[in-house]
Design an enzyme around this catalytic site. Structure first.
Site, PDB file in Angstrom:
ATOM      1  N   GLU A 267      46.010  20.497  20.974  1.00 56.55           N
ATOM      2  CA  GLU A 267      47.536  20.706  21.517  1.00 56.55           C
ATOM      3  C   GLU A 267      48.378  21.052  20.342  1.00 56.55           C
ATOM      4  O   GLU A 267      47.927  20.832  19.359  1.00 56.55           O
ATOM      5  CB  GLU A 267      47.864  19.341  22.309  1.00 56.55           C
ATOM      6  CG  GLU A 267      47.788  18.174  21.115  1.00 56.55           C
ATOM      7  CD  GLU A 267      48.397  16.962  21.995  1.00 56.55           C
ATOM      8  OE1 GLU A 267      47.702  16.617  23.056  1.00 56.55           O
ATOM      9  OE2 GLU A 267      49.071  16.106  21.386  1.00 56.55           O
ATOM     10  N   GLU A 344      58.937  13.627  28.638  1.00 54.64           N
ATOM     11  CA  GLU A 344      58.363  12.460  29.419  1.00 54.64           C
ATOM     12  C   GLU A 344      59.319  11.120  28.821  1.00 54.64           C
ATOM     13  O   GLU A 344      59.482  10.859  27.724  1.00 54.64           O
ATOM     14  CB  GLU A 344      57.080  12.272  28.861  1.00 54.64           C
ATOM     15  CG  GLU A 344      55.995  13.214  29.358  1.00 54.64           C
ATOM     16  CD  GLU A 344      54.755  13.223  28.998  1.00 54.64           C
ATOM     17  OE1 GLU A 344      53.957  12.213  29.017  1.00 54.64           O
ATOM     18  OE2 GLU A 344      54.380  14.119  28.389  1.00 54.64           O
ATOM     19  N   LYS A 347      57.998   8.070  26.732  1.00 54.48           N
ATOM     20  CA  LYS A 347      57.731   8.170  25.393  1.00 54.48           C
ATOM     21  C   LYS A 347      58.609   8.018  24.450  1.00 54.48           C
ATOM     22  O   LYS A 347      59.879   8.386  24.528  1.00 54.48           O
ATOM     23  CB  LYS A 347      57.012   9.908  25.198  1.00 54.48           C
ATOM     24  CG  LYS A 347      56.006  10.042  26.136  1.00 54.48           C
ATOM     25  CD  LYS A 347      55.139  11.368  25.352  1.00 54.48           C
ATOM     26  CE  LYS A 347      53.970  10.754  24.578  1.00 54.48           C
ATOM     27  NZ  LYS A 347      52.969  11.336  24.213  1.00 54.48           N
ATOM     28  N   GLU A 355      60.094  12.470  20.479  1.00 59.17           N
ATOM     29  CA  GLU A 355      58.601  12.305  21.219  1.00 59.17           C
ATOM     30  C   GLU A 355      58.985  12.783  22.755  1.00 59.17           C
ATOM     31  O   GLU A 355      58.016  12.865  23.389  1.00 59.17           O
ATOM     32  CB  GLU A 355      58.296  11.079  21.079  1.00 59.17           C
ATOM     33  CG  GLU A 355      57.752  10.703  19.651  1.00 59.17           C
ATOM     34  CD  GLU A 355      56.381  11.139  19.336  1.00 59.17           C
ATOM     35  OE1 GLU A 355      55.462  11.384  20.244  1.00 59.17           O
ATOM     36  OE2 GLU A 355      55.989  11.257  18.065  1.00 59.17           O
TER      37      GLU A 355
END
Ligand code: NAG
Ligand code: NAG
Ligand code: NAG
Length: 572
Positions: A267, A344, A347, A355
């Site tokens: 990733e 998200e 996170k 993050e």
């Protein structure tokens, strides 16, 4: 398809199947569909979103039943994960692994197209206590899949964080951390090779740049055209921090003797907002003592929409264009998952934590910034248009002659086509007319209408073969001054108007990928674009003017070919 190719490569099959495989292969970009959030759309809506955006490959961090069912009959390829929490059981118990493979993977096939399993995620960093169990767990899961007849269809790997690689700059010095190299990485690489799989590594140039924006060029981080960074051990030039990280990984694999194994990129991504939090798990271990910074001290923050957009679109475009080789491994493949599909909110430590800001989409399914999984997002800048004016033979001699006289009488430099002068040969009306028309056109700054001559001339965008330049001179780099001074000069030239696009990876003059070749190219471009003005070929003594085509320089033959051809293009 990509996996089959790797299998062939790794088994060292005969040349013919290998070639067929390579030509048949399409590289692919996927996304990481993380769900550490409480406000994401349901999986069915997510599948629809992926389809609308042409996303055909997805990685998830578990084997969630609702998600796996939603992907049924979509054709979207999935990498699923055995989470770190289950890793110890899978390592200690082959029957646990077999049961997991049956219930969590095989049960969804073939409707859901699972093509890879990651066993754990960044285990060395997030669960160091599990490190000794990692390869045993991978082995048991793979054996369980093989028992089910899925050894070819589903490959087993484990995404490492880049912290597994130490001494990562210059890239050729990359090696695996001492505590894991022999006990874990060697058996892991043996396992991957034996099973036709690939090393998976999560690479985040973003974190290296965010840690040292004063030392690392922003364009180098983003993969935009830039002057490059030298690996002084190999003489190879790097134009992307991602490639430097990939090559550090390859070098680490080489040091353990795995020179033919592929490194698959797990990733990558870039934050669009947020403040970095100290001690972020992705914080780079290696000191990035890179030679170039933008140096203006006004770089925008690393986490920005502009950076994330440029970085991710550059990665996507690169993979889709097939230009995935690296300086150390010119034939390297690169499939990649962009992290992440959504911002998200679970996170990091809050909404302003970077993050929580890696998403391509907001939870409401609006794009955070523009991107294009078919490769149309932020295309690389087109090379500067250059053009030449040539005579059109079909208008006939008398027309050409009249136009030639007009050009010579109105400012074209026709001295060089007089008998005995350097451009007299070839002595044809057509060649002389082309010379005069082009002189007129260039002297008028290629203005509209200055290459017409009543239809006797037309513009071309490639330098015509045999174009004569009476005063040809070139600016070439002097290797003896050393790489540091060459790089300083190169950075200056690229930042001040030289065309450095041709020396970027994949561009016509990237090879030979050496500092002296790239410096010569850039110096000459700067010199020609400044009309060979005095003082424009110096670069603090790193360059000098030559009056013969630079074939006699200490350039290798390919270098000469490119220099020669490209330097000629840059004339005038
Ligand atoms: C050359 O001239 C002919 C005759 O006038 C014309 O038909 C043709 O289009 C011209 N070619 C170009 C490239 O302009
Ligand atoms: C030349 O003409 C083209 C189209 O006729 C126009 O788009 C362009 O801007 C012009 N260039 C200049 C320098 O005037
Ligand atoms: C060649 O150099 C001479 C003298 O410097 C100059 O007058 C002439 O315009 C130059 N010709 C070209 C084609 O650059």
């Amino acid at each position: 398809m990509a996996l089959t190719c790797r299998l062939v490569l790794l088994l060292g099959a005969a040349t013919l199947p290998l070639l067929l495989c390579l030509t048949a292969e399409a590289r692919e970009v996927g996304v990481n569909y993380g769900r550490v959030a409480n406000d994401l759309p349901d999986p069915a809506a997510v599948v629809q979103l992926l389809r609308e955006n042409g996303i055909t490959m997805v990685r998830i961090y578990d084997t969630n039943d609702a998600v796996l069912r939603s992907f049924a009959n979509t054709g979207i390829k999935l990498m699923v994960m055995l989470p770190n929490e289950n890793l110890a059981d899978a390592a200690r118990s082959p029957s646990y692994a077999a049961d997991w493979a049956r219930r969590s993977v095989a049960a969804y096939l073939p409707a859901t197209r699972i093509h890879a399993v990651s066993v754990g995620n960044e285990v060395f960093d997030s669960r160091p206590d599990l490190t000794p169990l990692l390869v045993p767990a991978m082995t048991n899961v793979q054996a369980a899949l093989a028992q089910l007849g899925l050894a070819d269809a589903i490959k087993v790997s484990t995404p490492l964080s880049f912290a597994a690689v130490t001494d990562s700059f210059p890239p050729s010095r990359g090696r695996f951390r001492d505590d894991i190299a022999q006990p874990v990485m060697r058996p892991m690489l043996e396992f991957l090779k034996r099973t036709g799989s690939y090393l998976t590594i999560n690479l985040y140039p973003y974190f290296a740049y965010a840690a040292q924006p004063d030392k690392i060029s922003r364009d180098y981080f983003l993969g935009n055209p830039n002057p490059g960074v030298l690996d002084q051990d190999t003489g190879l030039m790097y134009y992307s921090l991602l490639d430097a990280q990939r090559d550090a990984t390859f070098a680490a694999m080489d040091k353990l003797g795995f020179t033919s194994l592929q490194a698959f990129q797990g990733e990558t991504g870039s934050a669009s907002a947020g403040r970095p939090k100290p001690g972020s798990p992705h914080k780079p271990h290696a000191p990035w003592e890179l030679a170039v910074g933008d140096g203006d001290g006004v770089d925008p923050p690393a986490a920005s929409k502009a950076n994330a957009q440029a970085y991710n679109n550059n990665v996507i475009n690169r993979v889709l264009s097939g230009r995935t080789g690296t300086p150390l491994r010119p034939d390297a493949d690169m499939d990649v998952y962009i992290f992440a599909l959504f911002n998200e909110n679970g996170k990091g430590s809050g909404p302003d934590d970077i993050e929580a800001n890696f998403g391509l989409f907001y939870p409401n399914m609006q794009k955070v910034y523009e991107f294009d999984f078919s490769g149309g997002g932020s295309p690389p800048p087109a090379p500067a248009a250059e053009s030449w004016c040539v005579a059109n033979a079909s208008v006939g001699d008398s027309w050409l002659q009249a136009a030639l006289e007009y050009a010579c009488g109105h400012g074209a430099d026709c001295g060089a086509i007089q008998p005995g002068a350097v451009c007299f040969e070839p002595d044809t009306r057509l060649a002389h007319a082309s010379y005069a028309f082009n002189s007129y056109y260039q002297r008028n700054g290629r203005a509209n209408g200055t290459c017409d001559f009543n239809g006797a001339a037309y513009i071309v965008y490639q330098e015509p073969a045999g174009t004569c330049d009476p005063n040809a001179s070139w600016c070439v780099a002097n290797a003896a001054v050393g790489d540091k001074r060459l790089l300083d000069g190169l950075s200056y030239a690229c930042a001040n108007g030289a065309d450095c696009s041709a020396i970027q990876p994949g561009a016509p003059c990237f090879e030979p990928n050496t500092m002296v070749a790239h410096a010569s190219y850039a110096f000459n471009s700067y010199y020609q674009r400044n009309h060979r003005a005095s003082g424009t070929c110096d670069f603090a003594g790193a360059a000098s003017v030559v009056y013969q085509a630079p074939s006699e320089f200490t350039l290798s033959s390919t270098e000469t070919a490119c220099s020669h051809q490209r330097l000629r293009l840059k004339k005038r």
